[in-house]
Design an enzyme around this catalytic site. Structure first.
Site, PDB file in Angstrom:
ATOM      1  N   GLU A  80     -28.890 -54.676   4.256  1.00 35.06           N
ATOM      2  CA  GLU A  80     -27.558 -54.477   4.382  1.00 35.06           C
ATOM      3  C   GLU A  80     -27.362 -54.041   5.772  1.00 35.06           C
ATOM      4  OE1 GLU A  80     -25.128 -54.637   2.300  1.00 35.06           O
ATOM      5  OE2 GLU A  80     -26.747 -55.220   0.739  1.00 35.06           O
ATOM      6  N   GLY A  85     -28.089 -46.538   6.467  1.00 34.14           N
ATOM      7  CA  GLY A  85     -27.538 -47.334   5.480  1.00 34.14           C
ATOM      8  C   GLY A  85     -25.869 -47.230   5.537  1.00 34.14           C
ATOM      9  N   LYS A 131     -12.319 -33.253  23.073  1.00 31.41           N
ATOM     10  CA  LYS A 131     -12.364 -34.548  22.385  1.00 31.41           C
ATOM     11  C   LYS A 131     -13.786 -35.449  22.450  1.00 31.41           C
ATOM     12  CE  LYS A 131      -7.477 -35.851  23.203  1.00 31.41           C
ATOM     13  NZ  LYS A 131      -6.657 -37.079  23.535  1.00 31.41           N
ATOM     14  N   GLU A 140     -30.113 -50.439   9.226  1.00 34.36           N
ATOM     15  CA  GLU A 140     -29.731 -50.534   7.918  1.00 34.36           C
ATOM     16  C   GLU A 140     -27.986 -50.647   7.933  1.00 34.36           C
ATOM     17  OE1 GLU A 140     -32.210 -48.327   4.934  1.00 34.36           O
ATOM     18  OE2 GLU A 140     -32.330 -47.006   6.817  1.00 34.36           O
ATOM     19  N   ARG A 153     -21.991 -32.693  13.228  1.00 35.14           N
ATOM     20  CA  ARG A 153     -21.918 -32.309  11.797  1.00 35.14           C
ATOM     21  C   ARG A 153     -20.569 -32.165  11.195  1.00 35.14           C
ATOM     22  NH1 ARG A 153     -25.103 -26.638  12.538  1.00 35.14           N
ATOM     23  NH2 ARG A 153     -23.143 -25.065  13.234  1.00 35.14           N
ATOM     24  N   ARG A 154     -20.197 -31.824  10.096  1.00 37.18           N
ATOM     25  CA  ARG A 154     -18.804 -31.598   9.523  1.00 37.18           C
ATOM     26  C   ARG A 154     -19.044 -30.072   8.870  1.00 37.18           C
ATOM     27  NH1 ARG A 154     -14.180 -33.808   9.154  1.00 37.18           N
ATOM     28  NH2 ARG A 154     -14.879 -35.832   9.274  1.00 37.18           N
ATOM     29  N   ASN A 155     -18.213 -29.035   9.261  1.00 35.98           N
ATOM     30  CA  ASN A 155     -18.486 -27.845   8.672  1.00 35.98           C
ATOM     31  C   ASN A 155     -18.096 -27.755   7.016  1.00 35.98           C
ATOM     32  OD1 ASN A 155     -17.527 -25.047   7.843  1.00 35.98           O
ATOM     33  ND2 ASN A 155     -18.221 -24.378   9.929  1.00 35.98           N
ATOM     34  N   SER A 156     -18.854 -27.498   6.317  1.00 33.16           N
ATOM     35  CA  SER A 156     -18.520 -27.890   4.811  1.00 33.16           C
ATOM     36  C   SER A 156     -17.469 -26.683   4.432  1.00 33.16           C
ATOM     37  CB  SER A 156     -19.816 -27.565   4.144  1.00 33.16           C
ATOM     38  OG  SER A 156     -20.499 -26.230   4.304  1.00 33.16           O
ATOM     39  N   ALA A 199     -26.482 -42.306   7.030  1.00 35.77           N
ATOM     40  CA  ALA A 199     -26.191 -43.097   6.136  1.00 35.77           C
ATOM     41  C   ALA A 199     -24.487 -42.956   5.962  1.00 35.77           C
ATOM     42  CB  ALA A 199     -26.799 -42.946   4.679  1.00 35.77           C
TER      43      ALA A 199
END
Length: 318
Positions: free
Chosen positions: A177, A210, A279, A193, A292-295, A236
């Protein structure tokens, strides 16, 4: 100008019956000018033997010897193909060769398992092609890398996913891929990937996960040339429109662009209790960052990190 800004080669040009030069294959392009005393009218015998017409595809094949100035724009189809060969033979790195206007010198070609042909001829001769076992595999301006160049020390799982003009350094693995466009590629051993768009370079030891995507100038990324440093990981289904420095990580599923609002999660809080926000463009190219994204809040965050971003499997990339 230094001779290293020139490339020369002897090749085989395929021309359709209407006079369209479809492609040119260069066996051994080299940096520099055509050597003194070399006679372009006397090409190597091994190439001369291959310069024969193929009436099945309505094409002729002729030898051609040219030299090109890499800092000037392409002027012909053989010129354009020599530039793509120079990239895929690792004579030059992505963004080191002038490709202005290259699309105008690359006709749309019916790429078959017997070689290139004009799309109109592919339609006209379809019954004959079927009888001869010749199949049209794609209609495109760019051919597959592996139809022209066999890169040393490289694994490519699906030939249709890598275009001529891709720059793949030894130790690179392109999985099924993975995709690498022309004027793009790897500067060392890398795992691919995901998608490496035109103009993008990936540093030694990095992993493009991926389904991951790297924004190139052809896909609306503006003039900025995105690059990925050494030992960095693009998770991924993640994506970037900014450059990553060395030892960076973008978590899976996160897309970071120049305009993304990013919270500096490990910086001191302001007087009002909030964390500083910048930004994405302000973090472009910096080393040692985890995106990262804060959950809980959903905010995109950047934190400083130490150590190696990713370590590739040495046996897999030997």
């Amino acid at each position: 100008m230094s001779d290293e800004r020139w490339v020369w080669g002897v090749g085989l040009a395929t021309t359709s019956d209407d006079g369209t030069v479809l492609d040119t294959w260069f066996a051994e392009p080299a940096l520099g000018r055509i050597p003194l005393g070399y006679d372009p009218e006397m090409p190597p015998e091994r190439l001369e033997r291959l310069a024969v017409p193929d009436p099945r595809r309505a094409v002729t094949v002729d030898t051609v010897t040219i030299e090109i100035d890499l800092e000037a724009a392409p002027t012909s189809t053989p010129d354009a193909y020599l530039r793509l060969h120079a990239l895929s033979h690792l004579l030059v790195a992505p963004n080191e060769v002038n490709l202005d206007g290259i699309f105008g010198h690359l006709p749309i070609v019916a790429w078959t398992n017997a070689g290139p042909m004009h799309p109109d001829d592919a339609t006209r001769l379809r019954p004959l092609l079927l009888r001869e076992g010749i199949q049209v595999q794609s209609l495109d301006k760019f051919p597959r890398l592996l139809d022209y160049v066999t890169p040393i020390g490289v694994r490519i799982a699906d030939a249709s996913r890598v275009r001529l003009g891709a720059h793949l350094s030894p130790g690179t693995t392109v999985m099924h891929e993975g995709f690498v466009n022309f004027n793009a590629g790897t500067l060392g051993a890398s795992m691919v990937e995901g998608r490496i768009s035109q103009g993008v370079t990936v540093g030694d030891g990095s992993d493009i996960g991926g389904g991951a995507s790297i924004m190139g100038t052809l896909s609306g990324g503006g003039a900025h040339r995105v690059s990925v440093g050494a030992r960095s990981l693009l998770g991924a289904n993640a994506g970037i429109g900014i450059s990553l420095g060395d030892d960076c990580i973008v978590e899976a599923g996160l897309y970071v662009t120049a305009g993304s609002k990013i919270v500096l999660a490990d910086e001191p809080r302001r007087a009002d209790g909030t964390l500083p926000t910048v930004k994405g463009a302000e973090l472009s190219g910096r080393d040692g960052i985890l995106f990262r994204r804060n959950s809980l809040s959903g905010a995109v965050e950047a934190v400083r990190r130490t150590g190696v971003g990713v370590t590739l499997n040495e046996a897999l990339h030997a």
